[in-house]
Design a protein around this motif. Sequence first.
Motif, mmCIF file in Angstrom:
data_model
loop_
_atom_site.group_PDB
_atom_site.id
_atom_site.type_symbol
_atom_site.label_atom_id
_atom_site.label_comp_id
_atom_site.label_asym_id
_atom_site.label_seq_id
_atom_site.Cartn_x
_atom_site.Cartn_y
_atom_site.Cartn_z
ATOM 1 N N GLY B 144 0.838 -1.197 0.000
ATOM 2 C CA GLY B 144 0.000 0.000 0.000
ATOM 3 C C GLY B 144 0.869 1.242 0.000
ATOM 4 O O GLY B 144 1.812 1.349 0.785
ATOM 5 N N SER B 145 0.573 2.192 -0.900
ATOM 6 C CA SER B 145 1.408 3.390 -1.004
ATOM 7 C C SER B 145 0.690 4.629 -0.505
ATOM 8 O O SER B 145 0.899 5.735 -0.990
ATOM 9 N N GLY B 146 -0.179 4.449 0.481
ATOM 10 C CA GLY B 146 -0.840 5.591 1.112
ATOM 11 C C GLY B 146 0.083 6.227 2.135
ATOM 12 O O GLY B 146 1.273 5.909 2.183
ATOM 13 N N PRO B 147 -0.451 7.137 2.959
ATOM 14 C CA PRO B 147 0.404 7.868 3.904
ATOM 15 C C PRO B 147 1.178 6.961 4.872
ATOM 16 O O PRO B 147 2.337 7.243 5.175
ATOM 17 N N ALA B 148 0.562 5.876 5.340
ATOM 18 C CA ALA B 148 1.263 4.975 6.264
ATOM 19 C C ALA B 148 2.418 4.280 5.543
ATOM 20 O O ALA B 148 3.555 4.263 6.027
ATOM 21 N N GLY B 149 2.128 3.726 4.380
ATOM 22 C CA GLY B 149 3.138 2.989 3.622
ATOM 23 C C GLY B 149 4.292 3.874 3.179
ATOM 24 O O GLY B 149 5.459 3.503 3.299
ATOM 25 N N LEU B 150 3.971 5.080 2.675
ATOM 26 C CA LEU B 150 5.026 5.979 2.199
ATOM 27 C C LEU B 150 5.947 6.382 3.347
ATOM 28 O O LEU B 150 7.169 6.441 3.197
ATOM 29 N N THR B 151 5.344 6.671 4.512
ATOM 30 C CA THR B 151 6.152 7.076 5.665
ATOM 31 C C THR B 151 7.055 5.940 6.125
ATOM 32 O O THR B 151 8.250 6.128 6.357
ATOM 33 N N CYS B 152 6.467 4.750 6.242
ATOM 34 C CA CYS B 152 7.232 3.599 6.683
ATOM 35 C C CYS B 152 8.362 3.309 5.696
ATOM 36 O O CYS B 152 9.511 3.096 6.090
ATOM 37 N N ALA B 153 8.041 3.349 4.409
ATOM 38 C CA ALA B 153 9.037 3.073 3.370
ATOM 39 C C ALA B 153 10.182 4.087 3.445
ATOM 40 O O ALA B 153 11.360 3.717 3.391
ATOM 41 N N GLY B 154 9.843 5.360 3.604
ATOM 42 C CA GLY B 154 10.859 6.408 3.656
ATOM 43 C C GLY B 154 11.788 6.226 4.841
ATOM 44 O O GLY B 154 13.013 6.307 4.710
ATOM 45 N N ASP B 155 11.212 5.958 6.010
ATOM 46 C CA ASP B 155 12.047 5.795 7.202
ATOM 47 C C ASP B 155 12.935 4.562 7.087
ATOM 48 O O ASP B 155 14.091 4.584 7.509
ATOM 49 N N LEU B 156 12.411 3.491 6.529
ATOM 50 C CA LEU B 156 13.219 2.268 6.378
ATOM 51 C C LEU B 156 14.350 2.495 5.375
ATOM 52 O O LEU B 156 15.475 2.049 5.592
ATOM 53 N N ALA B 157 14.047 3.209 4.305
ATOM 54 C CA ALA B 157 15.089 3.483 3.306
ATOM 55 C C ALA B 157 16.199 4.324 3.920
ATOM 56 O O ALA B 157 17.384 4.090 3.672
ATOM 57 N N LYS B 158 15.813 5.302 4.748
ATOM 58 C CA LYS B 158 16.827 6.135 5.408
ATOM 59 C C LYS B 158 17.709 5.315 6.337
ATOM 60 O O LYS B 158 18.846 5.675 6.606
ATOM 61 N N ALA B 447 6.055 1.935 13.158
ATOM 62 C CA ALA B 447 6.246 0.583 12.626
ATOM 63 C C ALA B 447 7.647 0.447 12.033
ATOM 64 O O ALA B 447 8.316 -0.574 12.235
ATOM 65 N N ALA B 448 8.126 1.480 11.350
ATOM 66 C CA ALA B 448 9.475 1.420 10.758
ATOM 67 C C ALA B 448 10.523 1.222 11.844
ATOM 68 O O ALA B 448 11.438 0.408 11.703
ATOM 69 N N LYS B 449 10.373 1.966 12.965
ATOM 70 C CA LYS B 449 11.308 1.802 14.091
ATOM 71 C C LYS B 449 11.299 0.369 14.584
ATOM 72 O O LYS B 449 12.344 -0.219 14.874
ATOM 73 N N ASN B 450 10.085 -0.178 14.702
ATOM 74 C CA ASN B 450 9.959 -1.546 15.225
ATOM 75 C C ASN B 450 10.447 -2.596 14.228
ATOM 76 O O ASN B 450 10.971 -3.627 14.631
#
Lengths: 281, 457
Positions: B144-158, B447-450
Amino acid sequence: MFKIVSKKLLSFNIKNYEVEAPDIAKNAKSGQFIILRLHEKGERIPLTIAGKNKEKGTINIIFQEAGKTTTELGTLNIGDCIRDIVGPLGQPTEIEKFGTVIAVAGGVGTAEVLPVIKDLLSAGNRVITIVGARNKDLLILEDELRANSTELLIATNDGSYGIKGFVTNILSDIIAKEKVDIVYAIGPVPMMKAVSNMTKELNIKTLVSLNPIMVDGTGMCGACRVSINNEIKFACVDGPEFNAHQVNWDELISRLSLFKEHESISFENFKHNPECKCHKE
Amino acid sequence: MSQRIKMSERQPDIRNKDFQQVNLGYTDEQALQEAKRCLQCKKPLCVTGCPVEINIPGFIKQIAEKNPNQAFKVLKEKNNLPAVCGRVCPQESQCEKHCILGIKQEPVAIGNLERYTADWAANNIKISEIKIEGSRCIRVAVIGSGPAGLTCAGDLAKLGYDVTVFESLHDSGGVLRYGIPEFRLPSNVLDREVDSLKALGIKFIFNYLIGRTKTVADLFNDGFKAIFVGTGAGLPTFPGIEGENFNNIYSANEFLVRINLMTAFKFPEFDTPIYKGKNVVVIGGGNTAMDSVRTAKRIGAESVKLVYRRTQEEMPARLEERHHALQEGVEFVELTAPVKFLADEKGFVKAVECIKMELTEPDASGRRKPVPIPNSNFIIETDLVILALGLHPNPILPSLTKGLETNAKGYLIINDNFMTTINGIFAGGDIAGGSTVIQAMGMGKQAAKNIHLYLSK
């Protein structure tokens, strides 16, 4: 981008495309469909997965050129690409050994019946397939249907092939004579409705595959809602197959007419300006 | 102390005919003046109200010192979608609510400053590939590329993960694209946010419905070590009243998807049709209802009525949205509920029968319940009805994934670490009970932190 690798003309306006879509080919089951969008300005339309080849990574879509998008799709050639395809969508057909099965097919719905009877036959059912068309030239997939049925019966409206009349004439003869365990009917809504009315009286379980207007195809918009036993169901995720005897047919017919005017505007525009906006790979 | 700088808006009777943005953004001078209002608290309370933990005084300080470039860097440390948040976050109930200035006067316009900074960057900084230090070569899938997915993806990529986002639609953004109209969040603004995520090395795969095209088991087999589910609240609610399936009765989702995702208002240049409506009735009182009334007005309706069973006071929609809708000529029909729909002989809706409601005295929880007033039924004539009655979580993935459990309302069950009932699968956003864009983003971030902790074990 999904590349067309083969193109066959099945009748004057029904075409069979084989399209590269390896992940869909791997997981598609009978009764499921895809949603495609031809190009950036295109609409999303559902089409049944009429066949698949896991090894080649392709699926088949069979469609009748009826409106703007299907006609435009028909202008594509081998090597051209469809911009977006998502699938497989919808619940697969439940295949089991029922005993004697009658599959009633009409028009382009014949393409949807084919994968279903293939599976039903391999599951050990006796499969009687009844196919109808306006005339002999419009009949499609006869050889494939014959190869995957215990018996194939044909009706044409003008009598140019098979019996003269409707699929329901053949159906009523059979169900009057012998015990039938389940009926599948896939085709134009009036045909499915007529079959449903006929089997309802004799209480023969009947499944139909519905084709309401869809947009996203993943349960998000509710455009495809149908009333099943007076309850709202979404054909895209709860269907497309439903118990025919529970379908509110009049509502479905009315909802299918929603964009009649828009559809003809769109089609007229296209006919007068058929520039292809599709992309090559 | 100077007054809060108001962001200028386009004239209501002009803007209600097009899809251009309503708010025009701050000028450099306005941003500077507003940034100077910030007291630069030692213990900034505003930050406690921000689900994505932005260093708010930090970026505002940079604006005040005329360093918008630095301001953007501070903003992006925590927020992957600042241009989105600066437009659609309910700051009044989050960061700005905690601003110390708000006690005696108006709080700092944090949202406006966030938007200014993101827009400044869009005009002045070119997106370029960003090399992440310490790349981990560990694959994570985001569904899913909504606000939750985009945020999680961005933080994980960083954090150096190799992230792939799977989206079932043909374009990115989820509700940010198909739900929120162009006049609140232009698609080119969203495109830029997504492009900057791509610059972090995130891969996007469209037309891919996890559960059907591939299962989560397939993803693990393909080598993904963890999965984040942000599949949103897809399923529209219908009122369960007579006639709700008549033609030209749309769910708000259908109406907005046709307009926003499919550009149906440009039919027949675009193939997707929409019935535009003359006398439109929208039922509901949330932000989606506001987006629907304002969109209906823009595509040419003569009259647009919003029917809501309570009063304006109780509407869940943001005050700003209500205010904008009224300015643009929408009529609010309060304390009114639909009873049934009436149609012509062809099944096209022609009227909605309504009943007047009244509010009870507040109950123990302080809530006033709407109850119908007997024999107060009346008819509103209409040719287009939009139902904005809320959404249920999207059931596709849970129903197709054995062991992925939901609660009675259909939300994915997650523990304190945002992990679902399957080891290695995490979730956030609407599918796990969030309800606003920023809540979803906050959950995606946690979720990305976890996921990082889980994969670091």
